[in-house]
Motif scaffolding. Structure first.
Motif, PDB file in Angstrom:
ATOM      1  N   CYS A 194       8.282  -0.165   4.491  1.00 38.13           N
ATOM      2  CA  CYS A 194       9.034   0.636   3.516  1.00 38.13           C
ATOM      3  C   CYS A 194      10.454   0.908   4.006  1.00 38.13           C
ATOM      4  N   VAL A 207      11.673   5.820  -5.719  1.00 36.45           N
ATOM      5  CA  VAL A 207      10.513   4.988  -5.418  1.00 36.45           C
ATOM      6  C   VAL A 207       9.689   4.753  -6.670  1.00 36.45           C
ATOM      7  N   GLY A 244       8.003   5.103  -0.071  1.00 34.21           N
ATOM      8  CA  GLY A 244       7.913   3.913  -0.904  1.00 34.21           C
ATOM      9  C   GLY A 244       6.598   3.183  -0.821  1.00 34.21           C
ATOM     10  N   ALA A 245       5.532   3.846  -0.387  1.00 32.22           N
ATOM     11  CA  ALA A 245       4.224   3.212  -0.266  1.00 32.22           C
ATOM     12  C   ALA A 245       3.266   3.764  -1.302  1.00 32.22           C
TER      13      ALA A 245
END
Length: 412
Positions: A194, A207, A244-245
């Motif tokens: 990320c 995100v 961002g996961a």
């Protein structure tokens, strides 16, 4: 006349010798097969360390500072990064340290012999610090058409670094990476992926608009669920999502199939309800392992019961094939009279024994998730015992790490 003829023939032979030598040299250069002398290498060492990972490096530092200058030490590892680290440490050692890039296939404690691809090596005392074998995916777990998009961590430092770099490159190019496992290695890889795909100050709104760069899938309720309290596990999951996961907890991977146009489909089933299935598209899938536990272990472990618990019991009368699992050792880290073992290669009694305070099934671990501090502590203790023969000091180290190990694995 006969004498004169003999002298003429001898002179002609002497003049022809340099010409023949030069012709042979030209032929050797043309064939591109120069003949080199076979390098000579000693096959006996006072001490041998198999593996130069976390535990092996700690043992190497202990041996190189404690051993007399005339002591000979050999470190064997098949990974290029580990060998490079060994050679860097060898330059500062006060004893003679040799580093060999090779793989040890078996060990015969009675004959004090190691079998490698380069030949047999004899030793005075040997330390196994080769880590734990990576669990192989079961047959049929990955379809033939999806193998090009799947990487497995745990095959060596160089291999793992290349897989991590490939995952980051896929994310930077706009691809999606799926990481399987709830271990520290898996969560760290997702964070790195990320970070490579988005700025560090990316917000959750950005995100959500751009889509997740990576997906973390694991069967526990939270990341590092067998090790962290649920509150901390949830905070870790939220932090990964902010970076961002996409975090998918309570999901078991059923199999990995090929996707049209490249990549793979990861087919999932809920851990709490296998009938609830789903799938995730990935440009790259990285199998990073997870938490593995042996529930309801006996409070006392003997050598004859170690095999049923996943450990290898070493005998001095026959060779032991390495790579089949951790080696059962005493509290002094001794597998037998001439062999010690440390780190994840050692199944110490404290790792095979459930704590009396444990009330959960996740009592003790036999996999690599025991933590780097365990490998460092036992590696340094085993390295000192290798030189000094002080088994009591190694036993005190093992006794000291036992409560920390139990707490770290969530069993206390």
């Amino acid at each position: 006349k006969t004498t004169l003829l003999g002298e003429m023939l001898l002179a002609r032979a002497v003049r022809a010798a340099p010409i023949a030598a030069s012709v042979a040299a030209v032929r050797a250069h043309t064939d591109d097969t120069p003949v080199e002398a076979t390098p000579t290498r000693r096959n006996h060492y006072d001490h041998v360390i198999v593996g130069c990972g976390i535990g092996g490096t700690a043992a190497l530092k202990a041996v190189s500072t404690r051993a007399p200058p005339q002591t000979s030490l050999l470190v064997v590892d098949s990974d290029p990064a580990a060998v490079a680290r060994c050679r860097a440490l060898a330059r500062c050692a006060q004893s003679s340290v040799s580093c060999l890039r090779d793989r040890v296939a078996s060990l015969h404690p009675g004959q004090q012999t190691l079998k490698t691809s380069a030949g047999d090596i004899t030793y005075g005392r040997c330390l196994l610090a080769s880590g734990s074998p990576v669990p192989a995916p079961p047959p049929g777990f990955v379809d033939a058409g999806a193998r090009a998009a799947v990487r497995v961590l745990g095959l060596g430092e160089t291999h793992d670094a290349a897989a991590a770099a490939e995952a980051e490159a896929v994310a930077r190019a706009g691809g999606h990476v799926v990481v399987l496992g709830g271990s520290r290695r898996a969560t760290a890889l997702v964070a790195d992926v990320c970070a490579a795909s988005r700025p560090a100050d990316a917000t959750a709104i950005c995100v959500a608009e751009e889509g997740p760069a990576a997906t973390l899938i694991f069967p526990e309720a939270t990341p590092l669920g067998a090790r962290l309290p649920k509150a901390l596990g949830r905070r870790l999951a939220r932090r990964l999502e902010k970076r961002g996961a996409s975090v998918l907890a309570l999901n078991q991977v059923r199999h990995i199939g090929a996707a049209q146009g490249g990549g793979a489909w990861v087919y999932l089933g809920r851990s709490d309800d296998p009938m609830k299935t789903s799938r995730r598209r990935a440009d790259l899938v990285v199998v990073a392992g997870g938490e593995h536990f042996a529930p309801q272990l006996p409070t006392m472990v003997r050598r004859d019961t170690a095999a049923s618990l996943g450990a290898v019991s070493m005998s001095a009368a026959r060779p032991t094939v390495l790579g089949g699992g951790p080696v059962y050792v005493s509290e002094e880290l001794a597998a037998c009279q001439s062999v010690l073992s440390c780190g994840d290669a050692a199944a110490t009694p404290c790792r095979l024994r459930a704590s009396p305070l444990a009330r959960s099934a996740a009592a003790i671990s036999l996999a690599a998730e025991a933590g780097s501090w365990h490998a460092q502590a036992t590696g340094a203790a085993a390295g000192a015992a290798l030189v000094d023969g002080d088994a009591a000091a190694a036993a005190s180290i093992v006794d000291d790490v036992t409560p920390r190990l139990v707490v770290d694995l969530g069993a206390g």
